[in-house]
Structures are given as C-alpha cells and as structure tokens.
Design an enzyme around this catalytic site. Structure first.
Site, PDB file in Angstrom:
ATOM      1  CD  GLU A 211      -3.174  -1.152   1.957  1.00 31.18           C
ATOM      2  OE1 GLU A 211      -3.260  -0.280   2.826  1.00 31.18           O
ATOM      3  OE2 GLU A 211      -4.078  -1.989   1.726  1.00 31.18           O
ATOM      4  CD  GLU A 331      -3.439  -6.218   2.567  1.00 31.17           C
ATOM      5  OE1 GLU A 331      -4.363  -5.573   3.104  1.00 31.17           O
ATOM      6  OE2 GLU A 331      -2.230  -5.958   2.741  1.00 31.17           O
TER       7      GLU A 331
HETATM    8  O1  AHR Z   1      -5.267  -6.347   6.470  1.00 28.05           O
HETATM    9  C1  AHR Z   1      -5.153  -5.273   7.358  1.00 28.05           C
HETATM   10  C2  AHR Z   1      -4.494  -4.063   6.728  1.00 28.05           C
HETATM   11  O2  AHR Z   1      -5.305  -3.614   5.685  1.00 28.05           O
HETATM   12  C3  AHR Z   1      -3.163  -4.291   6.070  1.00 28.05           C
HETATM   13  O3  AHR Z   1      -2.108  -4.181   6.952  1.00 28.05           O
HETATM   14  C4  AHR Z   1      -3.094  -3.195   5.064  1.00 28.05           C
HETATM   15  O4  AHR Z   1      -2.288  -3.523   3.975  1.00 28.05           O
HETATM   16  C5  AHR Z   1      -4.541  -2.948   4.712  1.00 28.05           C
HETATM   17  O5  AHR Z   1      -4.854  -1.612   4.715  1.00 28.05           O
END
Ligand code: AHR
Length: 531
Positions: A211, A331
C-alpha cells in the site's frame, strides 16, 4: 446421452443433499418453494479454455497484527497448546487441506516498518519493538525462520513483503541473500546456516512495499516507481527465478496504475512480474446482524472484483502490450465494523458467517474466470482477523465457513478454467436506491475427464432450478456438495464448530445436460466425471 430428470425427482435429491448433515441445513420442508422457480441456464463450454487456475489464487495473508501471528499461528514451544516447534498444530493441519497455496507475510502495513534482522537468531536475544498496530510490544519471536517453517509444514509457498517505507534497498537485498544464497557463498548465507537452516529457503515471491499509496509511505505513483526501481534493478537471483511484485492500487484506482506504468515504461522497465491491488468490499451492517437488503448489498460489493480485474487489466495492457505483468489481488475480503471479536486483543477480528462464505466463493469464482490475468490472490487474513478462515484463542480453535469454501474449491487447483455462460433473472434490492444482483454465478474447470463446476446462489430464501449443459462432454457421474444454512448469519463457534459445513451426496445426474437444484443462500460444487 442427455437425460433430464423431472423437478420432483431433482428436488427430492436436493433434499437428500441438504438433509444429509445437521438438521440446521436447508430444511426439506422448504422444497415446495422451488415449484415454479424461474429456471436458470448454465452452459459449461469445455471447448473454450481460459487458462490454468494457479493454486496461488487461493493464497492467504498473515500479518503481525492483533491475534494473527501471536496466538493464531505462534503459541511458542513451551505452550500447552499442541504445537510443532511453537507453531499451532491445528492450524497446520487445516492449512494443509487447502493445497499448495501461497502465504504472504509479514504485512500489510507492518511490512513497511519491519527490519527482518529483528526476527532472526536466538529467540531470547531478539529485540523487542513497538508494535506497528497496537501499543503493544512486538516480541519478534516469530521471524523469517519461523515463517518459512510454517510454510514448509503447511506445504505452502512463501511470499515475503519488503520494507520500502522505512527500510532501504540494501536491507531488502540482504534479506533476499539471507534467504536464498547457498551455504558457504556469502556471510549472510552462513548466518542463516548458523541459525538453523543450511538449505536456502528459495523464496520466489517478493513484494516491494505494501500500500505504497497509504501506510507504506504515502508515495505518489511516480515516486514509488523510482523506489521500486532502486529496490529491484540489481537483485541477484541465487539460482531462484524471482517473481517481483509492485504495490498496486487501492481498490480500482486507475490513476495509480496508469501513472506507475507510465513512469515504468518511460524510464525504467525494472523487473516486474506482478501488480498487486487490494480490494476490501467494506461492510454493510454488522458482521452478523444485517437485513436481507444488506445480505444482497454485501454480495454485490464483493462482485465488484470482476470490474476491478477488467479495468486494471485494460490499463496495464496500455503499457505492457506483451502482457508480461500479471495482476495480483494480495489483500481482499469483507471488512466489518468492530463488535464480534472473540478476544479483545485480536485487532480487526470479526466473525465470518454464511454471507462471508458466499462472498469468498463468488470472489474465487471471479478469479477462476480470469485465470489468464491473475497470478495470485491472498485473502485477508488467515486467522483471527478480517475475512478469516480460522479463530484461535488459547487452546480453542475453529474453522469458519470461509475455510470450507476454500476447501470445496480445491479441485479447481491446477485445472484448466473453461468459460461458463449463465442466463437467468437477477434479484432486486435496496441500497441507496434500487439495485440488482445476479441470482447464480460461478466458474468451471477441467482436468483430464474431471470437470468441476462451482456455483453461488444468492437468493436469500428460494431455491433455484438450474439446467446445466456441458458443451463438448457428457456426464457419467456427478457428486453435489453444498454449503448453506437456513439462517443467513449462521457461523461456527468454539462450542458449535460444525454449524456451517458442506454436505456431499451422489446424484443420478447424467448426460450432456441435466437439471439440479441449488438451495437458497448456498455455495455448490458439482464434481462431474465425464463419460
Ligand atoms: O489487512 C489489514 C491491513 O489492511 C493491512 O495491513 C493493510 O495492507 C490494509 O490496509
């Protein structure tokens, strides 16, 4: 040979499937409601291959956050909880059931302030640091060796995420060397040997930041591209073909993608294999307390993954015409508000119910349908977290309905995805105005004479009658497995771990086409042996 069975027979067979397990699955008493249901047509086009479904699409994510690592995976070698060198035994046994998947670590946002050197060497000498997520000490008891051991025990492939936020390109290169250089080749390789692992870890997947538009450094896409080049341009392979992953967009942010790729094309073309987007479909209502409209709304939001893949892929193709870079979703999941944690220390822990299981299934079906574009996906996160597969608390352990979906979808691994065409009505619902969602969607794949069809049926209360036609083959035997429950918010608990589990039954379906019944609010897998 084509044989159509009449609806009554199909319904009776469906009842057999549905009532095979606990009494709480779809009740046979509701069968009559299928009478008059609008038929849905599903055509499986065996002669239209899409691409191989890599097991990595079924990947997991594990971060040093809340109860994921400590408690979830790591209990320590002295724990009373059954463990293998400190790693919770029950989680290993369950993850092994998911096939040869990929597991991402150590973050997440945690990765962008993590110094890998903190997590090696004798555990009683490792530095304690300020935890990234909570005002808590990070003990560093779980580091590179422990994670790699966890992967080995699970039969999974590791994916390590490097620190671009506060780390340097040199630290990253040293981590790669520590993991992959052969014993005797360098001082770092020898340090690894001294720490207990003579064989190189041969880590293939390396993420460069996480991110980077947000917690990973708040870069502009252009600045991040410059960092990416510094981290990857000269990276020894030590005989391991690296798969390098850049931090892609927040959801379907096309500006981030376009600007990164423009800069990458203009001046660098540093080695790049994967472009990793994150998509959390947010919440609608509480994790367990939601209306019927919110049931549909959540499923519709999960289904936006399809648009994200199509849009991102199109923009990537403007710059990468040879299609060397593949899309990753490293993710994803439904992220609900606080309130259903099993342990208050488990940050972002949420209960996952039947609704989340359907979101997982329709997301996995989406990945299968785009198997030619996506190389990996990682649900967030494996245990005690967002769209979690397990809850663990001390000696208690339970698999959520999400786990059973991942296990049900395992026959797709390494199979050839084939095109599937679904025709049928949609369902209307209200969410900031009138909206619609498909009634049935899914994916299909083939290996040799075995075809797997998975179907998500969204209707909250009515069964669906599906006419399934195979183009290019004919069914000899079909087995039907369904995950459903009469209560939309049903979930598994420590006390009642088998409330939502799949039920399997053989069927009499045969031929190039047959009719089958999908219970309401269900995930179904058809295992078809071709004649
Ligand atoms: O999954 C939790 C958090 O969500 C992670 O650390 C981040 O990459 C995302 O914003």
């Amino acid at each position: 040979m084509s044989s159509r069975i009449d609806r009554r027979t199909a319904l009776a067979r469906c009842a057999q499937v549905a009532s095979a397990g606990t009494a709480s699955v779809w009740a046979p008493g509701k069968i009559a409601r299928a009478q008059g249901a609008t038929p849905i047509s599903v055509r499986v086009l065996l002669d239209e291959p899409i691409g191989r479904i890599k097991p990595a699409l079924y990947g997991q994510f594990t971060e040093h956050i809340g109860g994921v690592i400590y408690d979830g995976i790591w209990v320590g070698p002295d724990s009373k909880v059954p463990n293998i060198d400190g790693i919770r035994k029950s989680i290993v046994e369950h993850v092994r059931r998911l096939g040869k998947i990929v597991i991402r670590w150590p973050g997440g946002c945690f990765a962008d302030s993590y110094n890998w050197r903190d997590g090696i060497g004798p555990r009683n000498k490792r530095p304690r640091r300020f935890g990234r997520w909570q005002e808590d000490t990070e003990s560093n008891q779980f580091g590179t060796h422990e994670f790699l051991k966890f992967c080995r025990l699970c039969g999974a492939e590791p994916y390590l995420a490097a620190n671009v936020g506060t780390g340097t390109a040199e630290q990253f290169q040293h981590w790669v060397e520590y993991c992959n250089a052969p014993a005797g080749a360098t001082s770092l390789a020898d340090e690894r040997v001294a720490n207990g692992d003579p064989e190189p870890f041969r880590v293939r997947y390396w993420g460069v930041g996480n991110e980077s538009w947000g917690c990973g450094g708040k870069f502009t896409p252009e600045d991040y591209c410059t960092q990416y080049r510094r981290f990857t341009e000269w990276l020894p392979g030590y005989g391991v073909p690296h798969y390098l992953i850049a931090s892609g967009p927040n959801g379907n942010d096309l500006d981030w993608t376009r600007r990164f790729f423009k800069k990458w094309t203009d001046y660098a073309r540093a080695p790049l294999q994967g472009w990793a987007a994150h998509y959390y479909c947010g919440t609608t209502g509480h994790a367990l307390n939601f209306t019927r409209d919110q049931w549909y709304e959540m499923l519709e939001k999960a289904n936006r993954m399809e648009r994200l893949i199509d849009d991102q892929w199109a923009v990537m193709g403007e710059f990468d015409r040879a299609r060397k870079v593949k899309l990753l979703i490293d993710e994803w999941g439904c992220w609900h508000p606080k309130g259903t944690e099993l342990n208050p220390h488990h940050l972002f822990e949420q209960k996952s119910c039947l609704r989340d299981a359907l979101c997982a299934a329709l997301t996995l079906d989406t990945f299968n349908r785009h198997a030619n574009k996506i190389d990996m996906a990682n649900v967030a996160q494996l245990v005690n977290n967002i769209h979690t597969l397990f809850h663990a608390d001390g000696d208690k352990f339970v698999a959520t309905p999400n786990f059973y979906v991942f296990e049900m979808y395992r026959p797709h691994h390494d199979a050839q995805a084939v095109r599937m065409d679904v025709q049928g009505p949609s369902i209307s619902f209200q969410a900031n105005g009138p909206q619609k969602i498909f009634r049935v969607a899914g994916s299909a794949s083939q290996v040799d004479r075995r075809v797997t069809v998975t179907l998500v049926h969204t209707h909250a209360s009515e069964p669906a009658e599906v006419s399934l036609a195979l183009r290019g083959g004919s069914a000899d035997r079909v087995q039907q497995t369904a995950l459903t429950h009469k209560t939309l918010s049903a979930h598994n608990t420590f006390e009642n771990p088998h409330e939502v589990v799949p039920q399997t039954s053989s069927t009499a379906y045969r031929g190039a086409s047959f009719t089958c019944i999908l219970p309401p609010a269900s995930v179904t897998r058809l295992d078809i042996a071709l004649a």
